[in-house]
Every structure is written in structure tokens, then in C-alpha cells.
Motif scaffolding. Structure first.
Motif, PDB file in Angstrom:
ATOM      1  N   LEU A  73     -84.695  14.440  11.056  1.00 38.49           N
ATOM      2  CA  LEU A  73     -83.421  13.741  11.071  1.00 38.49           C
ATOM      3  C   LEU A  73     -82.281  14.691  11.381  1.00 38.49           C
ATOM      4  N   ALA A  74     -82.337  15.871  10.822  1.00 31.41           N
ATOM      5  CA  ALA A  74     -81.273  16.842  11.094  1.00 31.41           C
ATOM      6  C   ALA A  74     -81.241  17.198  12.569  1.00 31.41           C
ATOM      7  N   ALA A  75     -82.437  17.231  13.185  1.00 27.84           N
ATOM      8  CA  ALA A  75     -82.480  17.571  14.607  1.00 27.84           C
ATOM      9  C   ALA A  75     -81.745  16.552  15.453  1.00 27.84           C
ATOM     10  N   ALA A  76     -81.719  15.324  14.980  1.00 32.62           N
ATOM     11  CA  ALA A  76     -81.022  14.280  15.752  1.00 32.62           C
ATOM     12  C   ALA A  76     -79.541  14.555  15.870  1.00 32.62           C
ATOM     13  N   LEU A  77     -78.962  15.292  14.909  1.00 29.50           N
ATOM     14  CA  LEU A  77     -77.537  15.594  14.954  1.00 29.50           C
ATOM     15  C   LEU A  77     -77.180  16.502  16.118  1.00 29.50           C
ATOM     16  N   LEU A  78     -78.200  17.189  16.674  1.00 25.07           N
ATOM     17  CA  LEU A  78     -77.918  18.059  17.809  1.00 25.07           C
ATOM     18  C   LEU A  78     -77.390  17.269  18.996  1.00 25.07           C
ATOM     19  N   LEU A  79     -77.693  15.975  19.028  1.00 19.56           N
ATOM     20  CA  LEU A  79     -77.187  15.149  20.112  1.00 19.56           C
ATOM     21  C   LEU A  79     -75.671  15.111  20.147  1.00 19.56           C
ATOM     22  N   ALA A  84     -82.443  10.485  -0.824  1.00 21.34           N
ATOM     23  CA  ALA A  84     -81.300   9.931  -0.106  1.00 21.34           C
ATOM     24  C   ALA A  84     -81.711   9.366   1.258  1.00 21.34           C
ATOM     25  N   HIS A  85     -81.174   8.207   1.599  1.00 21.72           N
ATOM     26  CA  HIS A  85     -81.442   7.564   2.879  1.00 21.72           C
ATOM     27  C   HIS A  85     -80.487   8.100   3.955  1.00 21.72           C
ATOM     28  N   SER A  86     -80.951   8.046   5.192  1.00 16.43           N
ATOM     29  CA  SER A  86     -80.144   8.599   6.286  1.00 16.43           C
ATOM     30  C   SER A  86     -80.132   7.674   7.490  1.00 16.43           C
ATOM     31  N   HIS A  87     -78.996   7.700   8.180  1.00 21.93           N
ATOM     32  CA  HIS A  87     -78.869   7.061   9.494  1.00 21.93           C
ATOM     33  C   HIS A  87     -77.981   7.978  10.326  1.00 21.93           C
ATOM     34  N   LEU A  88     -78.561   8.595  11.351  1.00 20.01           N
ATOM     35  CA  LEU A  88     -77.849   9.562  12.183  1.00 20.01           C
ATOM     36  C   LEU A  88     -77.928   9.082  13.633  1.00 20.01           C
ATOM     37  N   GLN A  89     -76.793   8.676  14.188  1.00 21.36           N
ATOM     38  CA  GLN A  89     -76.782   8.058  15.510  1.00 21.36           C
ATOM     39  C   GLN A  89     -75.689   8.663  16.374  1.00 21.36           C
ATOM     40  N   ALA A  90     -76.070   9.063  17.580  1.00 23.25           N
ATOM     41  CA  ALA A  90     -75.113   9.629  18.532  1.00 23.25           C
ATOM     42  C   ALA A  90     -75.255   8.934  19.879  1.00 23.25           C
ATOM     43  N   TRP A  91     -74.198   8.253  20.299  1.00 24.75           N
ATOM     44  CA  TRP A  91     -74.155   7.671  21.631  1.00 24.75           C
ATOM     45  C   TRP A  91     -73.769   8.752  22.634  1.00 24.75           C
ATOM     46  N   ALA A 129     -78.487   6.186  23.203  1.00 26.46           N
ATOM     47  CA  ALA A 129     -78.381   6.638  21.817  1.00 26.46           C
ATOM     48  C   ALA A 129     -79.754   7.018  21.299  1.00 26.46           C
ATOM     49  N   GLU A 130     -79.786   8.108  20.541  1.00 29.33           N
ATOM     50  CA  GLU A 130     -80.983   8.484  19.796  1.00 29.33           C
ATOM     51  C   GLU A 130     -80.620   8.380  18.318  1.00 29.33           C
ATOM     52  N   ILE A 131     -81.484   7.727  17.558  1.00 29.38           N
ATOM     53  CA  ILE A 131     -81.182   7.389  16.165  1.00 29.38           C
ATOM     54  C   ILE A 131     -82.256   7.951  15.246  1.00 29.38           C
ATOM     55  N   GLY A 191     -89.520   7.576   2.630  1.00 24.64           N
ATOM     56  CA  GLY A 191     -90.960   7.675   2.807  1.00 24.64           C
ATOM     57  C   GLY A 191     -91.426   9.086   3.105  1.00 24.64           C
ATOM     58  N   ALA A 192     -92.622   9.172   3.698  1.00 21.00           N
ATOM     59  CA  ALA A 192     -93.217  10.472   3.968  1.00 21.00           C
ATOM     60  C   ALA A 192     -92.495  11.223   5.077  1.00 21.00           C
ATOM     61  N   HIS A 193     -91.875  10.499   5.986  1.00 22.52           N
ATOM     62  CA  HIS A 193     -91.159  11.142   7.084  1.00 22.52           C
ATOM     63  C   HIS A 193     -90.079  10.214   7.604  1.00 22.52           C
ATOM     64  N   GLY A 194     -89.200  10.785   8.414  1.00 22.64           N
ATOM     65  CA  GLY A 194     -88.174   9.990   9.045  1.00 22.64           C
ATOM     66  C   GLY A 194     -88.706   9.321  10.293  1.00 22.64           C
ATOM     67  N   MET A 195     -87.819   8.610  10.987  1.00 24.59           N
ATOM     68  CA  MET A 195     -88.207   7.882  12.195  1.00 24.59           C
ATOM     69  C   MET A 195     -87.147   8.073  13.253  1.00 24.59           C
ATOM     70  N   THR A 196     -87.583   8.131  14.495  1.00 19.49           N
ATOM     71  CA  THR A 196     -86.680   8.217  15.634  1.00 19.49           C
ATOM     72  C   THR A 196     -86.733   6.918  16.424  1.00 19.49           C
ATOM     73  N   ASN A 197     -85.576   6.379  16.748  1.00 20.11           N
ATOM     74  CA  ASN A 197     -85.489   5.197  17.597  1.00 20.11           C
ATOM     75  C   ASN A 197     -84.419   5.428  18.656  1.00 20.11           C
ATOM     76  N   PHE A 198     -84.314   4.500  19.585  1.00 18.68           N
ATOM     77  CA  PHE A 198     -83.380   4.644  20.697  1.00 18.68           C
ATOM     78  C   PHE A 198     -82.593   3.350  20.902  1.00 18.68           C
TER      79      PHE A 198
END
Length: 276
Positions: A13-19, A117-124, A138-140, A146-153
Motif C-alpha cells: 500500500l505504501a508503494a502506491a503512494l509513489l504514484l 488500520a484500514h487504508s485507501h490510497l488513490q492517485a489519479w 488511477a492506481e488504488i 486481512g493478510a495483505h493489501g489489494m491493488t485496483n485500477f
């Protein structure tokens, strides 16, 4: 649990912030190559990509309950109707995140187990801008304990002529026509992408991943090489769609061909430029 420790626990999830980040350093050859792979990337490479995508709106929130981030670029902010929609979408996503987090936090306290803690990290990001269309991707990154986060678009087009927000598939006569026009190149692209990861495509008849999925069920990003016509396309595929979670996501570049242009609604055909 602090925000730092949560990011260490769920690095995907933290990696998604690089967007949403922009480096001021001179781009390396690798960065330039990566920028060139982005549909519609400007010819200047990573530095120009960063400048075009410098967020005009970048909201972040981090506490023991949630981690939330939502940004969009200045091209979108310059269109009042689109900016208003994005602001509304941001509020909706944040409200939904808080509601789910509060529910799970209460359940954790009642059950006597730790709350994560729950997360939602989205960058258009700006994919391209033509005289008619602004194309955004957008990558979200999400995490719900749960056991891991999820990536969506996600994807959207702003039609300047009609002052209306569209999805790329809205430009085509039907999802079936779109799929038929690109099926071979899309499915071959998945096999090549898997091979690049050292993964042999699973073609066993009883495998859930044996069949190539319809491209229309994935996320479509439209780009441009010249800033005038839409002539590039990427299909973003989330984890679990064509393979196990460990395979990660895929981004398949598909050529804009004459067959694809023939699948368009008449009013949009002139905005595309096929490769043949």
C-alpha cells in the motif's frame, strides 16, 4: 500502531503512494525508459511525466483508525465540473473507509483481537490530453485488515466537446465489439507479460486462469503519442484476474488498429488514429 509501522507491515500500500510523488532529481535512463512505457507519455521522459502529474489536489490523512490519500493532477483541477466530481468521489471513498474501519474496530474490541488500520490510497494521473479528451488513470491501494493489501485500477475520460465524463468503453459500440477487435493482441500480451515474470501461462482445462478474460472487464487507459489523436491503449489487470495474487498486476499495451477503430461509435472515430 503508528502510520510508519503500518506502512512497514503493508508495503504494497505504501508503494502506491509513489504514484503521487515527484522527484526533482535528473531522471535516470531507467526512469526515462519507464516513462516511455506509459501510454501517451510526453517525449521528455520521466521529468515531463512528473511535471504533468504534479498533484493540484493532494489530501492525506493518517491516524490509528485509517490511512487515506487521494490526489489528482492540475489538468483535472482546471475543469470545474471534473474537479467537483473528483472532490465528491474523494469524500465518498473517505466516508466509506471510515465507516468500514469503525465497524471492524468495534468488532476487534469486542472479540479481543488487535485492530489493523484500514487504508485507501488513490492517485489519479494524467495519461494524455488531446483537443477533445483528457484521459486519466488511477492506481488504488487498499487494506482492510486481512493478510495483505489489494491493488485496483480506475480510468476516466473528460470529453471537452460534450463537457461530460466518460469511460473508455463508452466510445465503442459495445463491450463485445471492443473485445473482438483486440482479443488476439490482448491475450498474446498477457502470455508475454507472464513469460517476462518467468511464469508459464496456466492452460489446464480445470484452471480458473486457463481462459483469457475479456478485456472489457478490465481497466482501459487511452493515450496519445502526438497530443492530437488517441493512438495508444493499455489494459490494466488487477491481481487474481489472470493469476495468483503473488503474480501481482499486469499492464498490457495493445495496439490501436483499424479493427479497433471500426468498433468505435461514429462520433468518436475521428478522434483515433490507427497504426494501420
Amino acid at each position: 500502531m503508528t502510520a510508519n509501522s503500518r506502512r512497514e507491515a503493508i508495503p504494497i500500500l505504501a508503494a502506491a503512494l509513489l504514484l503521487a510523488g515527484c522527484s526533482e532529481d535528473k531522471p535516470t535512463p531507467a526512469e526515462k525508459a519507464a516513462a516511455a512505457a506509459v501510454p501517451g507519455a510526453p517525449p521528455g521522459g520521466a521529468a515531463d511525466v512528473a511535471a504533468k502529474n504534479a498533484p493540484a489536489s493532494n489530501v492525506k490523512e493518517s491516524n490509528d483508525l485509517i490511512e487515506f490519500a487521494y490526489s489528482y493532477p492540475r489538468d483535472a483541477a482546471a475543469i470545474p465540473e471534473l474537479a467537483a466530481w473528483l472532490d465528491g468521489d474523494r469524500a465518498t471513498k473517505r466516508d466509506a473507509l471510515i465507516a468500514a474501519a469503525q465497524r471492524d474496530q468495534a468488532a476487534a474490541e469486542k472479540g479481543g483481537f488487535p485492530y489493523r488500520a484500514h487504508s485507501h490510497l488513490q492517485a489519479w494521473q494524467r495519461v494524455t490530453s488531446t483537443p477533445r479528451f483528457l484521459s486519466l488513470s488511477a492506481e488504488i491501494g487498499t487494506y482492510t485488515g486481512g493478510a495483505h493489501g489489494m491493488t485496483n485500477f480506475d480510468t476516466l475520460l473528460w470529453d471537452r466537446n460534450r463537457r461530460k465524463q466518460l469511460k473508455p468503453l463508452d466510445l465503442f459500440t459495445s463491450g463485445e465489439a471492443f473485445d473482438a477487435a483486440i482479443r488476439d493482441s490482448f491475450c498474446d500480451g498477457i502470455k508475454r507479460a507472464k513469460a517476462a515474470k518467468g511464469i508459464v501461462a496456466d492452460e489446464a482445462p480445470d484452471s480458473v486462469f486457463a481462459k483469457c478474460p475479456p478485456a472489457s472487464a478490465q481497466t482501459v487507459w487511452l493515450g496519445s503519442t502526438d497530443g492530437r489523436y488517441l493512438d495508444r491503449m493499455t489494459i490494466a489487470i488487477a491481481p487474481y484476474e489472470v493469476g495468483a495474487f503473488a503474480e501481482g498486476s499486469y499492464k498490457i499495451n495493445v495496439p490501436v488498429t483499424g479493427a479497433l477503430v471500426r468498433a468505435l461509435k461514429d462520433e468518436y472515430a475521428r478522434d483515433f488514429l490507427p497504426i494501420n
